[in-house]
Scaffold this motif. Structure first.
Motif, PDB file in Angstrom:
ATOM      1  N   ARG A 134      14.573   5.244  -5.994  1.00  0.00           N
ATOM      2  CA  ARG A 134      15.032   4.630  -4.744  1.00  0.00           C
ATOM      3  C   ARG A 134      14.688   5.521  -3.554  1.00  0.00           C
ATOM      4  O   ARG A 134      14.207   5.054  -2.526  1.00  0.00           O
ATOM      5  N   ASP A 135      14.930   6.829  -3.678  1.00  0.00           N
ATOM      6  CA  ASP A 135      14.615   7.751  -2.586  1.00  0.00           C
ATOM      7  C   ASP A 135      13.117   7.771  -2.294  1.00  0.00           C
ATOM      8  O   ASP A 135      12.708   7.810  -1.130  1.00  0.00           O
ATOM      9  N   GLY A 136      12.289   7.740  -3.350  1.00  0.00           N
ATOM     10  CA  GLY A 136      10.847   7.714  -3.152  1.00  0.00           C
ATOM     11  C   GLY A 136      10.386   6.464  -2.430  1.00  0.00           C
ATOM     12  O   GLY A 136       9.539   6.529  -1.529  1.00  0.00           O
ATOM     13  N   VAL A 137      10.950   5.326  -2.809  1.00  0.00           N
ATOM     14  CA  VAL A 137      10.614   4.065  -2.143  1.00  0.00           C
ATOM     15  C   VAL A 137      11.064   4.118  -0.686  1.00  0.00           C
ATOM     16  O   VAL A 137      10.294   3.797   0.229  1.00  0.00           O
TER      17      VAL A 137
ATOM     18  N   ALA B 224       0.837  -1.208   0.000  1.00  0.00           N
ATOM     19  CA  ALA B 224       0.000   0.000   0.000  1.00  0.00           C
ATOM     20  C   ALA B 224       0.869   1.255   0.000  1.00  0.00           C
ATOM     21  O   ALA B 224       0.565   2.228  -0.707  1.00  0.00           O
ATOM     22  N   LEU B 225       1.938   1.259   0.759  1.00  0.00           N
ATOM     23  CA  LEU B 225       2.846   2.412   0.789  1.00  0.00           C
ATOM     24  C   LEU B 225       3.530   2.613  -0.557  1.00  0.00           C
ATOM     25  O   LEU B 225       3.671   3.742  -1.040  1.00  0.00           O
ATOM     26  N   LEU B 226       3.943   1.528  -1.180  1.00  0.00           N
ATOM     27  CA  LEU B 226       4.668   1.633  -2.448  1.00  0.00           C
ATOM     28  C   LEU B 226       3.770   2.109  -3.583  1.00  0.00           C
ATOM     29  O   LEU B 226       4.254   2.697  -4.555  1.00  0.00           O
ATOM     30  N   GLY B 227       2.490   1.883  -3.468  1.00  0.00           N
ATOM     31  CA  GLY B 227       1.564   2.351  -4.488  1.00  0.00           C
ATOM     32  C   GLY B 227       1.516   3.863  -4.606  1.00  0.00           C
ATOM     33  O   GLY B 227       1.067   4.398  -5.626  1.00  0.00           O
ATOM     34  N   ASP B 228       1.984   4.572  -3.571  1.00  0.00           N
ATOM     35  CA  ASP B 228       1.976   6.039  -3.572  1.00  0.00           C
ATOM     36  C   ASP B 228       3.322   6.657  -3.913  1.00  0.00           C
ATOM     37  O   ASP B 228       3.478   7.880  -3.836  1.00  0.00           O
ATOM     38  N   VAL B 229       4.313   5.850  -4.275  1.00  0.00           N
ATOM     39  CA  VAL B 229       5.641   6.382  -4.594  1.00  0.00           C
ATOM     40  C   VAL B 229       5.560   7.189  -5.892  1.00  0.00           C
ATOM     41  O   VAL B 229       5.043   6.696  -6.898  1.00  0.00           O
ATOM     42  N   PRO B 230       6.054   8.426  -5.877  1.00  0.00           N
ATOM     43  CA  PRO B 230       6.034   9.227  -7.110  1.00  0.00           C
ATOM     44  C   PRO B 230       6.924   8.599  -8.185  1.00  0.00           C
ATOM     45  O   PRO B 230       8.032   8.159  -7.901  1.00  0.00           O
ATOM     46  N   SER B 231       6.431   8.572  -9.392  1.00  0.00           N
ATOM     47  CA  SER B 231       7.179   7.987 -10.497  1.00  0.00           C
ATOM     48  C   SER B 231       8.147   9.006 -11.098  1.00  0.00           C
ATOM     49  O   SER B 231       7.742  10.124 -11.396  1.00  0.00           O
TER      50      SER B 231
END
Length: 149
Positions: A81-84, A41-48
Protein backbone atom coordinates in the motif's frame (compact mmCIF):
# COMPACT_ATOMS: atom_id res chain seq x y z
CA UNK A 1 -12.09 -16.70 -5.02
CA UNK A 2 -12.80 -19.31 -2.31
CA UNK A 3 -12.33 -16.80 0.55
CA UNK A 4 -15.14 -14.61 -0.82
CA UNK A 5 -17.43 -17.57 -1.44
CA UNK A 6 -16.83 -18.80 2.13
CA UNK A 7 -17.65 -15.36 3.53
CA UNK A 8 -20.82 -15.12 1.43
CA UNK A 9 -21.95 -18.50 2.78
CA UNK A 10 -21.92 -17.30 6.41
CA UNK A 11 -23.73 -14.01 5.80
CA UNK A 12 -27.51 -13.85 6.32
CA UNK A 13 -29.37 -14.52 3.07
CA UNK A 14 -31.77 -11.63 3.67
CA UNK A 15 -28.97 -9.06 4.11
CA UNK A 16 -28.68 -6.48 1.33
CA UNK A 17 -25.09 -6.99 0.22
CA UNK A 18 -23.02 -5.17 -2.34
CA UNK A 19 -22.48 -7.38 -5.43
CA UNK A 20 -19.92 -10.06 -4.58
CA UNK A 21 -18.15 -9.46 -7.89
CA UNK A 22 -17.36 -5.93 -6.63
CA UNK A 23 -15.80 -7.01 -3.32
CA UNK A 24 -12.20 -5.83 -3.11
CA UNK A 25 -9.53 -4.42 -0.79
CA UNK A 26 -8.70 -0.81 -1.63
CA UNK A 27 -5.05 0.13 -1.30
CA UNK A 28 -5.43 3.75 -2.49
CA UNK A 29 -8.57 5.53 -3.68
CA UNK A 30 -7.90 8.15 -6.36
CA UNK A 31 -11.33 9.42 -7.35
CA UNK A 32 -11.80 10.70 -10.89
CA UNK A 33 -8.60 10.39 -12.92
CA UNK A 34 -9.55 10.51 -16.60
CA UNK A 35 -6.85 8.72 -18.58
CA UNK A 36 -5.64 5.75 -16.53
CA UNK A 37 -2.54 5.23 -18.70
CA UNK A 38 -0.22 7.45 -16.64
CA UNK A 39 -1.48 5.84 -13.42
CA UNK A 40 -0.79 2.37 -14.79
CA UNK A 41 2.72 3.44 -15.83
CA UNK A 42 3.45 4.62 -12.28
CA UNK A 43 2.11 1.43 -10.73
CA UNK A 44 4.33 -0.70 -12.94
CA UNK A 45 7.33 0.61 -10.94
CA UNK A 46 5.96 -0.18 -7.46
CA UNK A 47 8.44 -2.37 -5.55
CA UNK A 48 7.02 -5.80 -4.80
CA UNK A 49 6.96 -7.01 -1.20
CA UNK A 50 6.68 -10.54 -2.63
CA UNK A 51 3.64 -12.81 -2.33
CA UNK A 52 1.96 -13.04 1.06
CA UNK A 53 -1.19 -14.40 2.71
CA UNK A 54 -4.28 -12.66 4.04
CA UNK A 55 -7.54 -13.88 5.52
CA UNK A 56 -10.95 -12.36 6.19
CA UNK A 57 -11.56 -12.30 9.91
CA UNK A 58 -14.05 -10.50 12.10
CA UNK A 59 -15.75 -7.36 10.98
CA UNK A 60 -17.76 -4.40 12.04
CA UNK A 61 -19.83 -1.46 10.98
CA UNK A 62 -18.94 2.18 10.38
CA UNK A 63 -22.02 4.33 10.06
CA UNK A 64 -24.11 2.24 7.66
CA UNK A 65 -21.23 0.31 6.02
CA UNK A 66 -20.65 -3.28 7.18
CA UNK A 67 -17.18 -4.67 6.56
CA UNK A 68 -15.13 -7.83 6.96
CA UNK A 69 -11.79 -7.42 8.69
CA UNK A 70 -8.46 -8.48 7.20
CA UNK A 71 -5.70 -10.35 9.01
CA UNK A 72 -2.53 -12.10 7.96
CA UNK A 73 0.68 -10.54 6.71
CA UNK A 74 -0.44 -6.96 7.25
CA UNK A 75 3.18 -5.80 7.25
CA UNK A 76 3.61 -6.81 3.61
CA UNK A 77 0.15 -5.52 2.72
CA UNK A 78 1.17 -2.20 4.29
CA UNK A 79 4.42 -2.18 2.31
CA UNK A 80 2.47 -2.72 -0.89
CA UNK A 81 0.00 0.00 0.00
CA UNK A 82 2.80 2.44 0.88
CA UNK A 83 4.59 1.67 -2.40
CA UNK A 84 1.42 2.29 -4.40
CA UNK A 85 0.65 5.49 -2.52
CA UNK A 86 4.21 6.81 -2.80
CA UNK A 87 4.39 6.11 -6.55
CA UNK A 88 1.06 7.82 -7.16
CA UNK A 89 1.94 10.82 -4.98
CA UNK A 90 5.31 11.29 -6.73
CA UNK A 91 3.46 11.07 -10.05
CA UNK A 92 1.10 13.88 -9.08
CA UNK A 93 -1.83 11.81 -7.78
CA UNK A 94 -1.98 12.57 -4.05
CA UNK A 95 -4.22 10.51 -1.78
CA UNK A 96 -5.59 11.15 1.67
CA UNK A 97 -3.45 10.78 4.79
CA UNK A 98 -5.91 8.67 6.76
CA UNK A 99 -4.42 5.60 8.43
CA UNK A 100 -4.75 2.43 6.37
CA UNK A 101 -7.33 0.00 7.79
CA UNK A 102 -7.71 -2.87 5.31
CA UNK A 103 -11.27 -4.16 5.08
CA UNK A 104 -13.80 -5.55 2.64
CA UNK A 105 -17.07 -3.58 2.49
CA UNK A 106 -19.98 -6.01 2.06
CA UNK A 107 -23.03 -3.77 2.62
CA UNK A 108 -24.10 -0.16 2.97
CA UNK A 109 -27.22 -1.00 4.98
CA UNK A 110 -27.32 -1.22 8.79
CA UNK A 111 -28.03 -4.83 9.74
CA UNK A 112 -27.40 -6.31 13.20
CA UNK A 113 -27.56 -9.92 11.95
CA UNK A 114 -24.97 -9.15 9.29
CA UNK A 115 -22.73 -7.40 11.83
CA UNK A 116 -22.88 -10.45 14.14
CA UNK A 117 -22.11 -12.85 11.28
CA UNK A 118 -19.09 -10.79 10.25
CA UNK A 119 -17.82 -10.53 13.83
CA UNK A 120 -17.80 -14.32 14.15
CA UNK A 121 -16.20 -15.08 10.77
CA UNK A 122 -12.69 -16.54 10.55
CA UNK A 123 -11.86 -17.36 6.95
CA UNK A 124 -9.10 -19.47 5.49
CA UNK A 125 -5.98 -17.71 4.23
CA UNK A 126 -5.49 -16.99 0.55
CA UNK A 127 -2.32 -16.09 -1.34
CA UNK A 128 -1.93 -12.50 -2.52
CA UNK A 129 0.10 -12.72 -5.71
CA UNK A 130 -0.83 -9.52 -7.56
CA UNK A 131 -2.37 -6.08 -7.23
CA UNK A 132 -4.77 -4.51 -9.71
CA UNK A 133 -5.74 -1.08 -11.01
CA UNK A 134 -9.54 -0.92 -11.04
CA UNK A 135 -11.89 1.67 -12.48
CA UNK A 136 -15.39 2.10 -11.09
CA UNK A 137 -18.29 3.80 -12.80
CA UNK A 138 -21.97 3.63 -11.88
CA UNK A 139 -21.40 0.67 -9.56
CA UNK A 140 -19.49 -1.34 -12.17
CA UNK A 141 -15.86 -2.28 -11.64
CA UNK A 142 -13.39 -2.90 -14.46
CA UNK A 143 -9.91 -4.35 -14.08
CA UNK A 144 -7.53 -2.18 -16.10
CA UNK A 145 -4.14 -3.72 -15.33
CA UNK A 146 -2.50 -6.08 -12.83
CA UNK A 147 1.05 -6.53 -11.57
CA UNK A 148 2.54 -9.67 -10.03
CA UNK A 149 4.15 -9.59 -6.60
Amino acid sequence: MPALAALREVLPSRSRLTPVENWHLTLVFLGSVGDAGPVAALLGDVPSPGPFELRLSGGGQFRTAAWAGVRGDLRRLGELRDGVRDALTLGGYPSDDRPFHPHLTVSYRPDDDLRRALAGHEGDPWPVTEFTLVSSSDGRYERLASWPL
